[in-house]
Design a protein around this motif. Structure first.
Motif, PDB file in Angstrom:
ATOM      1  N   ARG A  85       8.390   2.097 -12.273  1.00 54.47           N
ATOM      2  CA  ARG A  85       7.194   2.493 -12.988  1.00 54.47           C
ATOM      3  C   ARG A  85       7.301   2.066 -14.447  1.00 54.47           C
ATOM      4  O   ARG A  85       8.372   2.121 -15.047  1.00 54.47           O
ATOM      5  N   THR A 102      -4.400   4.184 -12.318  1.00 54.59           N
ATOM      6  CA  THR A 102      -3.067   3.682 -11.989  1.00 54.59           C
ATOM      7  C   THR A 102      -2.711   2.419 -12.734  1.00 54.59           C
ATOM      8  O   THR A 102      -1.636   1.882 -12.547  1.00 54.59           O
ATOM      9  N   ARG A 115       5.811  -0.305   5.131  1.00 53.19           N
ATOM     10  CA  ARG A 115       7.072  -0.795   4.583  1.00 53.19           C
ATOM     11  C   ARG A 115       7.800  -1.583   5.664  1.00 53.19           C
ATOM     12  O   ARG A 115       7.855  -1.166   6.819  1.00 53.19           O
ATOM     13  N   GLY A 119       0.824  -1.195   0.000  1.00 50.50           N
ATOM     14  CA  GLY A 119       0.000   0.000   0.000  1.00 50.50           C
ATOM     15  C   GLY A 119       0.862   1.249   0.000  1.00 50.50           C
ATOM     16  O   GLY A 119       2.011   1.251  -0.434  1.00 50.50           O
ATOM     17  N   GLU A 120       0.299   2.324   0.514  1.00 52.44           N
ATOM     18  CA  GLU A 120       0.999   3.601   0.490  1.00 52.44           C
ATOM     19  C   GLU A 120       1.784   3.872   1.771  1.00 52.44           C
ATOM     20  O   GLU A 120       2.680   4.702   1.785  1.00 52.44           O
ATOM     21  N   ASN A 121       1.451   3.175   2.855  1.00 54.22           N
ATOM     22  CA  ASN A 121       1.993   3.582   4.153  1.00 54.22           C
ATOM     23  C   ASN A 121       2.743   2.501   4.909  1.00 54.22           C
ATOM     24  O   ASN A 121       3.209   2.749   6.018  1.00 54.22           O
ATOM     25  N   ASP A 130      11.205   0.855  -6.276  1.00 54.05           N
ATOM     26  CA  ASP A 130       9.936   0.882  -6.980  1.00 54.05           C
ATOM     27  C   ASP A 130      10.193   1.234  -8.440  1.00 54.05           C
ATOM     28  O   ASP A 130      11.006   2.086  -8.763  1.00 54.05           O
ATOM     29  N   GLY A 145       1.487   1.507 -12.049  1.00 60.39           N
ATOM     30  CA  GLY A 145       1.598   1.091 -10.665  1.00 60.39           C
ATOM     31  C   GLY A 145       2.942   0.487 -10.353  1.00 60.39           C
ATOM     32  O   GLY A 145       3.721   0.161 -11.232  1.00 60.39           O
ATOM     33  N   ARG A 146       3.192   0.313  -9.060  1.00 64.03           N
ATOM     34  CA  ARG A 146       4.451  -0.283  -8.663  1.00 64.03           C
ATOM     35  C   ARG A 146       4.482  -1.738  -9.068  1.00 64.03           C
ATOM     36  O   ARG A 146       3.538  -2.483  -8.843  1.00 64.03           O
TER      37      ARG A 146
END
Length: 371
Positions: free
Chosen positions: A272, A252, A194, A190-192, A270, A256-257
């Motif tokens: 793209r 996306t 790691r 996700g975005e948050n 990451d 996306g990643r």
């Protein structure tokens, strides 16, 4: 290499011609004056071409390479073979590769996705579990990205197992997380979220299964030992399962990643997918690499077709063809080397046809750098 690249492009138009080009290309590659290690790299690349062109011949070549180059990493080529076979409806042949302990491959996930047959799905899961077990026992596999396929597969496809198997496999995974050597990683969810530990990564991947099969107090006790996973669970209570249930944000799909990686360096940043506006950047990078390859003070003495700049031009022209079609053909005039131009033209055609992104071995031998 031009024959192998050409076979890839021909595969969508003329299978007999593609198979012939592949066979001739492999024969030529095997007579290249390369060191054993480099030849292994090139032949594994040939398997990857063959997966798209002539899977039967590619299987034979791959099995031979597993014997001739037992310590040469071949799982990318093997995984492409499994995927190609499964997509062509040859599920049993794909499973046989996965089940063969002598074959370095992954790809159980594609079989689980493509076949509705519960028995075949279970075979794929068992093959992935057995391979994971073998890799856990192999000290030379530590750090390899390949061993980390199983936790995610179990999280996503445990329903193909009966209740007792699910419980037993979960306990085995928890034991591995607790006692196997930890490894540095860089995994993003996700975005948050790691993680920098394989233990945290794997626990997050199976968190949904853990909550489904274990009592809440046991789940809480486990999470207390892994505070980073506990923090991530505040955002995604079921871990990977929560993420999989979310729809991707609009717009996306094309950028996306692609992935995150382990300490082995696989996908450690990451990445793209290149868009139309990045083709000039890809060409500029190819020109920069070419200047390094032809540096008169320290030239690259590897064969030209394996130069990093050759691969970079192939990649740039592939994406030019993919995004702009035949309108981008004049860009071929920017390729400075006739050998590169032939290969770049083939990849340009592959891009126009919508074939997968090119791959290839890159070699550098600069005397002053390497002594």
């Amino acid at each position: 290499m031009a024959l192998l690249s050409g076979a890839r492009a021909l595969a969508s138009l003329d299978n007999p011609a593609a198979r012939q080009a592949f066979a001739e290309g492999v024969q030529l590659v095997e007579h290249l004056p390369l060191r054993t290690h480099s030849l292994g790299h090139v032949l594994n690349d040939a398997v990857r071409y063959g997966a798209l062109v002539d899977p039967v011949a590619a299987i034979a070549l791959f099995r031979r390479l597993q014997s001739d180059y037992p310590r040469h990493p071949g799982h990318i080529a093997g995984t492409m073979l499994v995927q190609s076979l499964a997509q062509g409806g040859e599920i049993n042949a794909a499973l046989e590769l996965l089940e063969d302990p002598a074959c370095d491959t992954r790809g159980a996930g594609i079989i689980l996705h493509l076949t509705p047959d519960p028995a075949l799905q279970r075979r794929a899961m068992v093959a992935a579990r057995d391979r994971w077990r073998r890799l856990r026992q192999d000290p030379e596999s530590v750090g390899g990205f390949q061993r980390h396929e199983f936790p995610q597969l179990f999280s996503q496809h445990r329903q193909v197992l009966d209740a007792k198997e699910q419980a037993a496999w979960l306990d085995e995974l928890l034991q591995a997380i607790e006692y196997d050597p930890d490894q540095e990683t860089n995994s993003g969810f996700g975005e948050n979220v790691r993680f920098h530990s394989t233990r945290d990564t794997h626990l997050f991947q199976i968190l949904g299964v853990l909550r489904a099969l274990k009592p809440p107090e046991e789940v809480d006790a486990i999470l207390r030992r892994y505070p980073e996973v506990a923090a991530a669970a505040q955002i995604y209570p079921l871990g990977l399962e929560s993420l999989m249930s979310l729809r991707p944000p609009a717009g996306t799909a094309g950028g996306g990643r692609i992935g995150s990686g382990s300490g082995s360096g696989f996908g450690s940043r990451d990445r793209r997918l290149p868009g139309p506006s990045t083709v000039p950047e890809l060409l500029e990078e190819a020109r920069r690499l070419h200047r390094e390859d032809i540096d008169p003070g320290d030239p690259n003495l590897a064969p030209h077709v394996f130069w990093p700049s050759c691969h970079a031009y192939k990649l740039a022209l592939y994406w030019a063809g993919r995004h702009s079609g035949m309108d981008a053909e004049p860009l071929l005039d920017q390729v400075p080397d006739i050998d590169f131009a032939i290969l770049a033209a083939i990849e340009f055609a592959a891009g126009v046809l919508g074939l997968p992104e090119p791959f290839g071995v890159r070699m550098e031998h600069h005397p002053k750098r390497h002594g």
